[in-house]
Design an enzyme around this catalytic site. Structure first.
Site, mmCIF file in Angstrom:
data_model
loop_
_atom_site.group_PDB
_atom_site.id
_atom_site.type_symbol
_atom_site.label_atom_id
_atom_site.label_comp_id
_atom_site.label_asym_id
_atom_site.label_seq_id
_atom_site.Cartn_x
_atom_site.Cartn_y
_atom_site.Cartn_z
ATOM 1 N N ASN A 76 -12.083 65.202 77.606
ATOM 2 C CA ASN A 76 -11.829 63.759 77.712
ATOM 3 C C ASN A 76 -12.889 62.990 76.918
ATOM 4 O O ASN A 76 -14.056 63.382 76.869
ATOM 5 C CB ASN A 76 -11.750 63.290 79.169
ATOM 6 N N GLU A 78 -14.085 59.154 76.666
ATOM 7 C CA GLU A 78 -13.935 57.815 77.251
ATOM 8 C C GLU A 78 -14.357 56.718 76.275
ATOM 9 O O GLU A 78 -14.928 56.988 75.214
ATOM 10 C CB GLU A 78 -14.755 57.738 78.554
ATOM 11 N N CYS A 87 -7.479 61.591 77.460
ATOM 12 C CA CYS A 87 -7.598 62.695 78.422
ATOM 13 C C CYS A 87 -7.819 63.991 77.647
ATOM 14 O O CYS A 87 -7.456 64.096 76.470
ATOM 15 C CB CYS A 87 -6.319 62.822 79.236
ATOM 16 N N GLU A 89 -6.261 66.814 77.950
ATOM 17 C CA GLU A 89 -4.988 67.412 77.545
ATOM 18 C C GLU A 89 -4.502 66.790 76.238
ATOM 19 O O GLU A 89 -3.974 67.464 75.358
ATOM 20 C CB GLU A 89 -3.916 67.187 78.625
ATOM 21 N N CYS A 120 -2.669 63.980 84.808
ATOM 22 C CA CYS A 120 -2.160 62.648 85.139
ATOM 23 C C CYS A 120 -0.729 62.497 84.606
ATOM 24 O O CYS A 120 -0.254 63.316 83.807
ATOM 25 C CB CYS A 120 -3.065 61.560 84.554
ATOM 26 N N CYS A 123 -0.233 62.495 80.817
ATOM 27 C CA CYS A 123 -0.408 63.835 80.231
ATOM 28 C C CYS A 123 0.804 64.716 80.502
ATOM 29 O O CYS A 123 1.178 65.537 79.672
ATOM 30 C CB CYS A 123 -1.675 64.492 80.767
HETATM 31 N N1 THU Z 1 -8.659 62.645 82.727
HETATM 32 C C1 THU Z 1 -8.257 63.691 81.938
HETATM 33 O O1 THU Z 1 -8.960 64.081 80.984
HETATM 34 N N2 THU Z 1 -7.074 64.290 82.218
HETATM 35 C C2 THU Z 1 -6.238 63.911 83.229
HETATM 36 O O2 THU Z 1 -5.154 64.478 83.376
HETATM 37 C C3 THU Z 1 -6.634 62.856 84.160
HETATM 38 C C4 THU Z 1 -7.887 62.140 83.836
HETATM 39 C C5 THU Z 1 -9.936 61.980 82.416
HETATM 40 C C6 THU Z 1 -9.804 60.567 81.880
HETATM 41 C C7 THU Z 1 -11.117 59.947 82.274
HETATM 42 O O3 THU Z 1 -12.074 60.230 81.269
HETATM 43 C C8 THU Z 1 -11.524 60.704 83.528
HETATM 44 O O4 THU Z 1 -10.714 61.867 83.587
HETATM 45 C C9 THU Z 1 -11.350 59.915 84.807
HETATM 46 O O5 THU Z 1 -10.077 59.423 84.922
#
Ligand code: THU
Length: 162
Positions: A76, A78, A87, A89, A120, A123
């Site tokens: 991920n 940010e 994310c 994925e 999520c 994704c």
């Molecule tokens: N996140 C992912 O990388 N994948 C997911 O399926 C859900 C959330 C990350 C996004 C963000 O950087 C952190 O998790 C908190 O939401």
């Protein structure tokens, strides 16, 4: 008209009838899945998560044509403006497509939370676009527990553009 049985109103019951989630441990993983886990854990260490401090790593087993298989990984990433956040994925899937691999066989996602977490909603839509029959493997960096589910079960009635 849909008539609901009274027990249908309890969300957990309705869910458990439709979603098959297999529970196991790391030792149940195949050789390829173990490599995917290693790649996802390595990527997770690179997560750029200064806001949530929630690190995620992903590995995608992807196909180019019908025969060439390769694993792509991602973490991920940010952003101060939040919505541009990627994310793990998405990072992994976009790396696969950027290299000509357009079919997804499976996706492994690992987080540093206590238990394996499911991808999520966004994704899930991203996975099913390239992998209608993809398997989703969920792992935690803190323990050996593994969950497995079909993307179809995690995202019934996905969006398609006609
Ligand atoms: N996140 C992912 O990388 N994948 C997911 O399926 C859900 C959330 C990350 C996004 C963000 O950087 C952190 O998790 C908190 O939401």
């Amino acid at each position: 008209m849909v008539v609901f049985e009274s027990d249908m109103f309890e969300p957990s019951k309705a869910l458990s009838r439709e979603v098959v989630i297999l529970e196991g441990s790391r030792s149940d993983l195949s050789v390829v899945e173990k490599i995917m886990l290693k790649r996802a854990l390595d990527s997770m260490k690179n997560a750029y998560a200064p806001y949530s401090h929630y690190k995620v790593g992903a590995a995608v087993l992807a196909l180019r044509g019908d025969r060439v298989e390769r694993i792509f990984s991602g973490c991920n990433v940010e952003n101060a403006a939040f919505s541009p956040t990627s994310c793990a994925e998405v990072s992994a899937i976009d790396a696969a497509v950027s290299n000509g691999f357009r079919k997804i066989k499976s996706v492994l996602v690992v987080t540093d939370s206590k238990l394996p977490e499911a991808p999520c909603g966004r994704c899930r839509q991203k996975i099913i676009e390239l992998g209608k029959n993809a398997e989703v493997i969920m792992a935690s960096s803190r323990n050996k527990k593994i969950l497995k589910a079909k993307i179809k079960d995690l995202l019934p009635h996905h969006f398609e553009f006609f």
